[in-house]
Design a protein around this motif. Sequence first.
Motif, PDB file in Angstrom:
ATOM      1  N   ALA A 393    -105.332 -44.175 -33.559  1.00 20.17           N
ATOM      2  CA  ALA A 393    -104.136 -45.106 -32.757  1.00 20.17           C
ATOM      3  C   ALA A 393    -102.902 -44.213 -32.732  1.00 20.17           C
ATOM      4  O   ALA A 393    -102.675 -43.367 -33.510  1.00 20.17           O
ATOM      5  N   ALA A 394    -102.254 -44.670 -31.731  1.00 20.91           N
ATOM      6  CA  ALA A 394    -100.800 -44.204 -31.322  1.00 20.91           C
ATOM      7  C   ALA A 394     -99.674 -45.182 -31.914  1.00 20.91           C
ATOM      8  O   ALA A 394    -100.041 -46.379 -32.329  1.00 20.91           O
ATOM      9  N   ALA A 395     -98.624 -44.643 -31.856  1.00 25.83           N
ATOM     10  CA  ALA A 395     -97.430 -45.452 -32.393  1.00 25.83           C
ATOM     11  C   ALA A 395     -97.077 -46.626 -31.305  1.00 25.83           C
ATOM     12  O   ALA A 395     -96.264 -47.608 -31.533  1.00 25.83           O
ATOM     13  N   HIS A 396     -98.046 -46.632 -30.168  1.00 28.19           N
ATOM     14  CA  HIS A 396     -97.632 -47.703 -29.183  1.00 28.19           C
ATOM     15  C   HIS A 396     -99.029 -48.227 -28.483  1.00 28.19           C
ATOM     16  O   HIS A 396     -98.905 -49.240 -27.688  1.00 28.19           O
ATOM     17  N   ARG A 397    -100.092 -47.894 -29.001  1.00 32.23           N
ATOM     18  CA  ARG A 397    -101.398 -48.476 -28.521  1.00 32.23           C
ATOM     19  C   ARG A 397    -102.504 -48.173 -29.444  1.00 32.23           C
ATOM     20  O   ARG A 397    -102.436 -47.372 -30.140  1.00 32.23           O
ATOM     21  N   ASP A 398    -103.487 -49.067 -29.286  1.00 31.79           N
ATOM     22  CA  ASP A 398    -104.619 -48.868 -29.968  1.00 31.79           C
ATOM     23  C   ASP A 398    -105.502 -47.529 -29.723  1.00 31.79           C
ATOM     24  O   ASP A 398    -105.216 -46.894 -28.524  1.00 31.79           O
ATOM     25  N   GLY A 399    -106.344 -46.901 -30.721  1.00 34.84           N
ATOM     26  CA  GLY A 399    -107.149 -45.944 -30.296  1.00 34.84           C
ATOM     27  C   GLY A 399    -108.189 -46.001 -29.458  1.00 34.84           C
ATOM     28  O   GLY A 399    -108.658 -47.320 -29.240  1.00 34.84           O
ATOM     29  N   LEU A 400    -108.715 -45.033 -28.735  1.00 33.30           N
ATOM     30  CA  LEU A 400    -109.801 -45.216 -27.685  1.00 33.30           C
ATOM     31  C   LEU A 400    -111.007 -45.252 -28.689  1.00 33.30           C
ATOM     32  O   LEU A 400    -111.012 -44.562 -29.308  1.00 33.30           O
ATOM     33  N   ASN A 401    -111.933 -46.306 -28.101  1.00 36.47           N
ATOM     34  CA  ASN A 401    -113.135 -46.430 -28.549  1.00 36.47           C
ATOM     35  C   ASN A 401    -113.900 -45.232 -28.290  1.00 36.47           C
ATOM     36  O   ASN A 401    -113.925 -44.784 -27.184  1.00 36.47           O
ATOM     37  N   SER A 434    -114.818 -51.007 -37.365  1.00 32.91           N
ATOM     38  CA  SER A 434    -114.933 -49.664 -37.728  1.00 32.91           C
ATOM     39  C   SER A 434    -113.444 -48.916 -37.455  1.00 32.91           C
ATOM     40  O   SER A 434    -113.238 -47.934 -38.095  1.00 32.91           O
ATOM     41  N   GLY A 435    -112.999 -49.575 -36.603  1.00 31.96           N
ATOM     42  CA  GLY A 435    -111.399 -49.076 -36.100  1.00 31.96           C
ATOM     43  C   GLY A 435    -110.504 -49.237 -37.207  1.00 31.96           C
ATOM     44  O   GLY A 435    -110.587 -50.417 -37.869  1.00 31.96           O
ATOM     45  N   GLY A 436    -109.924 -48.382 -37.887  1.00 31.59           N
ATOM     46  CA  GLY A 436    -108.704 -48.416 -38.781  1.00 31.59           C
ATOM     47  C   GLY A 436    -107.648 -49.655 -38.664  1.00 31.59           C
ATOM     48  O   GLY A 436    -107.130 -49.477 -37.653  1.00 31.59           O
ATOM     49  N   PRO A 437    -107.564 -50.317 -39.606  1.00 34.65           N
ATOM     50  CA  PRO A 437    -106.502 -51.490 -39.427  1.00 34.65           C
ATOM     51  C   PRO A 437    -105.115 -50.878 -39.287  1.00 34.65           C
ATOM     52  O   PRO A 437    -104.799 -49.980 -39.793  1.00 34.65           O
ATOM     53  N   GLY A 438    -104.453 -51.466 -38.327  1.00 40.46           N
ATOM     54  CA  GLY A 438    -103.008 -50.925 -38.304  1.00 40.46           C
ATOM     55  C   GLY A 438    -102.452 -51.979 -37.460  1.00 40.46           C
ATOM     56  O   GLY A 438    -102.959 -52.771 -36.741  1.00 40.46           O
ATOM     57  N   GLN A 439    -100.801 -51.746 -37.080  1.00 37.65           N
ATOM     58  CA  GLN A 439    -100.059 -52.796 -36.023  1.00 37.65           C
ATOM     59  C   GLN A 439    -100.846 -52.256 -34.622  1.00 37.65           C
ATOM     60  O   GLN A 439    -100.962 -52.964 -33.982  1.00 37.65           O
ATOM     61  N   PHE A 440    -101.420 -50.808 -34.748  1.00 37.88           N
ATOM     62  CA  PHE A 440    -102.183 -50.589 -33.795  1.00 37.88           C
ATOM     63  C   PHE A 440    -103.662 -50.141 -34.349  1.00 37.88           C
ATOM     64  O   PHE A 440    -103.309 -49.086 -35.249  1.00 37.88           O
ATOM     65  N   ARG A 441    -104.546 -50.493 -33.771  1.00 35.21           N
ATOM     66  CA  ARG A 441    -105.998 -50.385 -34.425  1.00 35.21           C
ATOM     67  C   ARG A 441    -106.519 -49.025 -33.994  1.00 35.21           C
ATOM     68  O   ARG A 441    -106.505 -48.829 -32.786  1.00 35.21           O
TER      69      ARG A 441
END
Length: 550
Positions: A393-401, A434-441
Motif C-alpha cells: 500500500a501507499a500513503a494515499h491508496r490501497d495496494g494493487l491486488n 491476505s492484504g496487510g491491514p493498514g489505514q491503506f490495505r
Amino acid sequence: MTAQGPAFDPVTLQILWSRLISMADEAAAALLRTSFSTIVRESNDFATVLMDAEGNSLAENSIGIPSFVGLLPKTLRHMLAEIPLAELRPGDCLITNDPWMGTGHLLDITMAQPIFRGDKLVGFAGATSHMPDIGGTLWSADCTEVFEEGLRIPPSKFLIEGKENRELARIIRGNVRVPDQVMGDIQAQVTATSVCARRVLEFLDDTGLEDLVALSATLQARADAAMRKAIAALPDGTWHGTVYADGYEDQETRIQCALTIAGDQLSVDYAGTSPQIARGLNSVMNYTYAYTVYPLKCALDPLTPRNEGSYRAVSVAAPEGSILNPRWPAAVNARHLTGLFLSGALYQCLAQIVPGMVVADSASPAPRPVYTGRDNNGDRFSQVLFGSGGMGAAAHRDGLNTTAFPTNSGSGSIEAFEASAPILVWKKDLMPDSGGPGQFRGGLGQEIELEVMTQESVRLSLIADRMKHPAGGLDGGEAGAPALVQLQDGRKPHPKSRSTLQPGDRLLMHLGGGGGYGDPRARDPAAVKRDLADGYVSPEGAQRDYGVTP
C-alpha cells in the motif's frame, strides 16, 4: 525535421526522444510477436534497448522488466572487450548469457546488433530475454555452483555478416530441453534488434542527423539533471534499512542497506549483508545494481524517460563475497529470491525521509513452479508459471491486488500456459484477508491450484520465498499474508529444490499479500465495508484488524 548542431530546442528534443522510445517499443513488439515461449509472450520477461555508438542507452522499451534496467550497456561493454569494435561488420549480432556480464543468471540471453550507416558505426540495438530452458538442472535454487545451472555462452557472434553461426547454434540446440522454443526465442531477439536498427537509419535520414552523438549526450544530460534535481530536494544524511529473507533451509539471509544523500548524489551501501551462500540465491552485482536503481527511479523521478543518464547520480556498493556481490563460480540461478527484496530495504530508508513517496513492501518474490517432462504425445516440455502476490500500500491508496513489484512479470494467459504444457489450472482466486491491514490495505495475494495431466511423472522445481518473512508494512501498517506451497494431501515440497510429481498430483500455492500502510484502526469504516462487499476482507478480519463490526 532537421536539428542543427549539438543544441536542441525543448520541443524538438521531446519529439526526438519520444521517437527513440517508440523504436525500442517497436522492437519489443517484434520480439513479442515472433517469440515462441510464454515467458516472453505472456510473462513479459524481456527488454529491448537502443544504445549509441559508445554503448550508452538512449531509450528502453516502455514495459521492459526492471531486472534488465541499465544492464544492457554493461553487457555490451563486456562483449566489446572480447570482440573489439574493429572486428564488427554490418549484419553481425553478438550474444552472451554470462551471469556476471549480463543479468545475473544463465537463463537470460542478451544480444546486441551494431548499427552501421555506410561504413560508420552509429549505435547498437540490444535485446535480453529469459529462455524457457538453458540445460543443466532446470531453473532451480538448489545448485551449489554455476557450472550445474546450464550452458554458458561466452561473448560470441551469433550472426556473422547476416549469416547464422551454425556451430554455435548447434551447441545451443544440443544442450537445451526444448530446442525449438529456445532457438525460436533467440531468433525473435535477432528480429527485434534488426527492426530497431532499421528504424534508427530511417530516423537519421528523416532528421538530417549524421549520427546519434549530440542527441545522446543531450538526452543523457537531461535524464541526469532530472534525477539529480530529485535527489537534491532531499536532506543530506544517511539512513538504514534491513530486511530478511527465508534463505535456504536454516541459512536465513539478511540485506543491510545504508542510503546516503550528499547534495545531488545518492549512494547505497549494502555492507553488513549476508555472505554468499552455496545455493543459487546469490545476486551478482549487475542484478543488485538494477534492483537498486529501479526502485529509486520509481520513487524519486518516476516521470522522466529513463536512459543511461538516469543512473549517473546513484552509486551502488556491496561487499565482494556477499549474497549481493558473489564471487564466481557461485550458484546464481534463483538470484531474484534475493534481488527482489532490495526495494523493501531501500524504501525503509526513504520512508524515514519522504514517507509519501514510497510503498510498503510487496509480496515479491512470489512462488514459481517449473515443470518439465514429456506430454502424452511424448513431446518434451519445460514450463514455468509466473504469478504475482499483492503490491504494498501507499500513503494515499490501497495496494494493487496480485501485482508484482519491483518486478513486472506476470502469468499472462492461463489458456496459453495450459496449451504449452500438460498442466491444468483448477483455481486462480484472490485470497481474502491476505492484504496487510493498514489505514491503506496491502494488495491481495492469490491462491493457485495446478494438476499434472501427464501419464508419467514430471519434474518440479520450486523457486519460492516469503514463507517465513511476508511483505512488511510501513508507518504502523501490518504485514501481508505469507506464501505457502503444498500438495493436495498436505505434504510440503522443498520450496527451493526439485522433486517428482505423479500424474494427478495437485500443487496448491498461496502467493502472499502486500504490506499495509498506516494504523489499521485509522482506516475509513466505509472502505472496510466496501472490502467486505467485494470479498477482500472477511467478517472476522474486519472485526479483528479494523475494529469494524459487519
